[in-house]
Design a protein around this motif. Sequence first.
Motif, PDB file in Angstrom:
ATOM      1  N   TYR A  90       0.833  -1.208   0.000  1.00 23.12           N
ATOM      2  CA  TYR A  90       0.000   0.000   0.000  1.00 23.12           C
ATOM      3  C   TYR A  90       0.864   1.253   0.000  1.00 23.12           C
ATOM      4  N   ASP A  91       1.929   1.261   0.832  1.00 17.64           N
ATOM      5  CA  ASP A  91       2.795   2.433   0.883  1.00 17.64           C
ATOM      6  C   ASP A  91       3.428   2.720  -0.475  1.00 17.64           C
ATOM      7  N   ILE A  92       3.804   1.667  -1.194  1.00 19.81           N
ATOM      8  CA  ILE A  92       4.394   1.848  -2.527  1.00 19.81           C
ATOM      9  C   ILE A  92       3.384   2.476  -3.476  1.00 19.81           C
ATOM     10  N   VAL A  93       2.151   1.956  -3.462  1.00 21.51           N
ATOM     11  CA  VAL A  93       1.114   2.486  -4.367  1.00 21.51           C
ATOM     12  C   VAL A  93       0.770   3.930  -3.987  1.00 21.51           C
ATOM     13  N   GLN A  94       0.684   4.209  -2.689  1.00 22.21           N
ATOM     14  CA  GLN A  94       0.354   5.574  -2.258  1.00 22.21           C
ATOM     15  C   GLN A  94       1.429   6.569  -2.682  1.00 22.21           C
ATOM     16  N   LEU A  95       2.695   6.205  -2.479  1.00 16.48           N
ATOM     17  CA  LEU A  95       3.777   7.100  -2.883  1.00 16.48           C
ATOM     18  C   LEU A  95       3.827   7.243  -4.401  1.00 16.48           C
ATOM     19  N   SER A  96       3.536   6.180  -5.131  1.00 18.65           N
ATOM     20  CA  SER A  96       3.515   6.267  -6.594  1.00 18.65           C
ATOM     21  C   SER A  96       2.430   7.225  -7.065  1.00 18.65           C
ATOM     22  N   THR A  97       1.280   7.194  -6.380  1.00 13.71           N
ATOM     23  CA  THR A  97       0.197   8.125  -6.729  1.00 13.71           C
ATOM     24  C   THR A  97       0.636   9.575  -6.510  1.00 13.71           C
ATOM     25  N   LEU A  98       1.316   9.814  -5.410  1.00 10.82           N
ATOM     26  CA  LEU A  98       1.788  11.172  -5.131  1.00 10.82           C
ATOM     27  C   LEU A  98       2.856  11.599  -6.141  1.00 10.82           C
ATOM     28  N   LEU A  99       3.717  10.670  -6.519  1.00 10.43           N
ATOM     29  CA  LEU A  99       4.727  11.001  -7.533  1.00 10.43           C
ATOM     30  C   LEU A  99       4.083  11.259  -8.898  1.00 10.43           C
ATOM     31  N   TYR A 100       3.020  10.511  -9.208  1.00  5.70           N
ATOM     32  CA  TYR A 100       2.302  10.753 -10.473  1.00  5.70           C
ATOM     33  C   TYR A 100       1.787  12.188 -10.530  1.00  5.70           C
ATOM     34  N   LEU A 101       1.328  12.714  -9.391  1.00  4.00           N
ATOM     35  CA  LEU A 101       0.779  14.066  -9.343  1.00  4.00           C
ATOM     36  C   LEU A 101       1.867  15.127  -9.348  1.00  4.00           C
ATOM     37  N   THR A 102       3.130  14.734  -9.129  1.00  3.51           N
ATOM     38  CA  THR A 102       4.188  15.742  -8.940  1.00  3.51           C
ATOM     39  C   THR A 102       5.422  15.479  -9.794  1.00  3.51           C
TER      40      THR A 102
END
Length: 454
Positions: A90-102
């Motif tokens: 989950y932490d990997i997917v959450q951080l990937s989502t934030l990186l996608y936005l930035t």
Amino acid sequence: MRAKLAAIRRLAAPGTGRVRLRTLVYIRWFAVGGQLAAVVIVNFGLNYPLPLLACLATVAVSAAVNIGITLTRPMSGTLSDRGAALWLAYDIVQLSTLLYLTGGLQNPFAVMLLASVVVSASVLSRISTLSLGLLVAVCISVLAFRYEPLPGPEPLLELPVFYVLGVWQALVIGGLFIAAFVGSVAEEGRRMQDALNAAQVALEHEQRLSSLGGLAAAAAHELGTPLATIAVTAKELSHDLKPGSPMADDVELILEQTARCREILMELSRKPETEGGEPYSRLPLGTMLEEAARPYLTGTVNLTHDFRAVGEAPGSPEPVLTRSPEFLRAVGTLIQNAIQFADSEVILRARWDAGTVTVEIIDDGPGFSAHLLDRLGEPYVSTRAGADGEGEHMGLGVFIAQNLLNRTGATLRFANQDWWDWWGAGAIVRITWPRRELEHATSETGRVGEHAGQ
């Protein structure tokens, strides 16, 4: 003791709780705080526009999950291997989502995707770490091509494609390397620690047996006199009673039970475990080997003894050793292994001279598996396939024996006999000691075993 060894094996197995929930919750709170600070500083401090609502919502989800888990589960509990892997996924997917936005891989914080793999490599099983490494590789591959622009001053900086591909390649290789190699090293360390714990359990078991033997001998000695007094008194009463007295049966029962108690105490006195610090606590090497083998003798396999001096002084006296739980347990385990897999005969051979003592355990069975010879002595590597699947076939027996014998200064060598050998096929275990070191080591460990129960 087998139950204890099996329990240790279960602790080493994947799926056993190894990660405290409190630790992962704290790590996530640290990540949430860092992500929130980065978003606030970039958007309000540097005035670089971000998709603020989407970023804050992504961070808020992690905070909400942490709060929910804190309220519903005890923080002192542990997560299974699978549960911890899902947590980190989950932490990997959450951080990937934030990186996608930035900015995707153009964001310098993309390297933080490897953090979850590092945590997994240190505490989780190899399959969980490899799975997380593959998940990171997939997320990085997506972020290399799909992302929102990196916030910054106008005009926005667009990094060259070849540079982004280089970052992608470095992160993917780094993640897989951590998952495959760092995870393997960490797991090997955990397995070794579990096996060392099992060896300690085995040693404590032998020391307790030794101390119990001493207590049994003391009990037999101390109770002998009161029982003799009771027996004499009961006999005098039986002589004084008139024929047909109602107490005659009671007196006869006392005599019978007294005799039974004396038989039990005599049996305890005869057991080899009760020798403790008495004259038989120091035994010749051959007698020690016979005692180590005695619990494992069967009617189907013949155990042949061959003990003698060698070298320039064939009359060299036989080594005399102090009864040592480590020695008896370790040599007994190796003899048991040979008897279990022998076809009809096991040879227990001992040779000594003024400087060296060598013990060989030779069986006429199928021998060791060729691909395992170089690994024998490692934890959880079984010498030969066991039939009963009990604790002694978990691959710990040889590891424990080798570690216990190493404490006495021994060097072990495992081999299969050559086909042209006079004995034929089979396995051979050769144990070699410097004579002085063996005599000193068994004396020291023998005293440790005696003091353990005091």
